[in-house]
Design an enzyme around this catalytic site. Structure first.
Site, short mmCIF file in Angstrom:
data_model
loop_
_atom_site.label_atom_id
_atom_site.label_comp_id
_atom_site.label_asym_id
_atom_site.label_seq_id
_atom_site.Cartn_x
_atom_site.Cartn_y
_atom_site.Cartn_z
CG ASN A 42 15.70 43.58 -16.56
OD1 ASN A 42 16.29 43.74 -17.61
ND2 ASN A 42 15.68 42.41 -15.94
CD GLU A 44 17.69 40.96 -12.13
OE1 GLU A 44 18.71 40.34 -11.78
OE2 GLU A 44 16.71 40.43 -12.70
CD GLU A 55 7.82 45.78 -18.65
OE1 GLU A 55 8.81 45.81 -17.88
OE2 GLU A 55 7.26 44.73 -18.98
N1 THU Z 1 11.06 42.00 -15.58
C1 THU Z 1 10.88 43.14 -16.30
O1 THU Z 1 11.79 43.95 -16.46
N2 THU Z 1 9.65 43.38 -16.83
C2 THU Z 1 8.59 42.50 -16.74
O2 THU Z 1 7.47 42.85 -17.10
C3 THU Z 1 8.84 41.14 -16.25
C4 THU Z 1 10.01 41.03 -15.33
C5 THU Z 1 12.38 41.75 -14.98
C6 THU Z 1 12.39 41.89 -13.49
C7 THU Z 1 13.60 41.05 -13.12
O3 THU Z 1 14.76 41.87 -13.25
C8 THU Z 1 13.64 39.99 -14.20
O4 THU Z 1 12.82 40.45 -15.25
C9 THU Z 1 13.16 38.64 -13.75
O5 THU Z 1 11.89 38.72 -13.19
#
Ligand code: THU
Length: 122
Positions: A42, A44, A55
């Site tokens: 992920n 941000e 994902e």
């Molecule tokens: N996040 C993901 O990368 N995948 C998911 O399926 C759940 C949430 C990330 C998004 C954000 O950067 C952090 O987790 C907190 O929600």
């Protein structure tokens, strides 16, 4: 590669996540049918809604490499996939989804994760 080996890859890559706001580090490993593993984390952003899930990054990388829906066997995630990512998993036609949820490792089908899923065609 076993589902647990794939999950170990997801666990390892999670440390590369860029998640300074949530501090929730997510790692993903996709297993293509040809045996290749594609990873994602992920990413941000200070404008919070612009962040991207691990994902989506893994799948986008795989698509960029030339893979197409139906060419994926399994995906492993070190967290339970969010609702929007379940729709992405459905689009790609993964056979198995392995993830860690509340301390337990589970493997499910996309149909179990997203029942009665949306499809454009009739
Ligand atoms: N996040 C993901 O990368 N995948 C998911 O399926 C759940 C949430 C990330 C998004 C954000 O950067 C952090 O987790 C907190 O929600």
């Amino acid at each position: 590669m076993t589902d647990l080996e794939l999950l170990a890859r997801a666990d390892a890559i999670a440390e590369r996540a860029y998640a300074p706001y949530s501090t929730f580090l997510v790692g993903v490993a996709v297993l293509a049918r040809d045996g290749v593993v594609i990873e994602g984390v992920n990413v941000e952003n200070g404008a919070y809604p612009l962040g991207v899930c691990a994902e989506k990054n893994a799948i986008s990388t795989a698509i960029t490499q030339g893979y197409r829906p139906g060419e994926f066997e399994a995906i492993a995630i070190n967290a339970s996939p969010c609702g929007g990512c379940r729709q992405w998993l459905a689009e790609m036609g993964f056979e198995r989804v392995t993830f860690r949820n509340r301390g337990e490792v589970v493997t499910m089908t996309v149909a179990e994760l997203l029942p009665e899923s949306f499809e454009l065609a009739d």
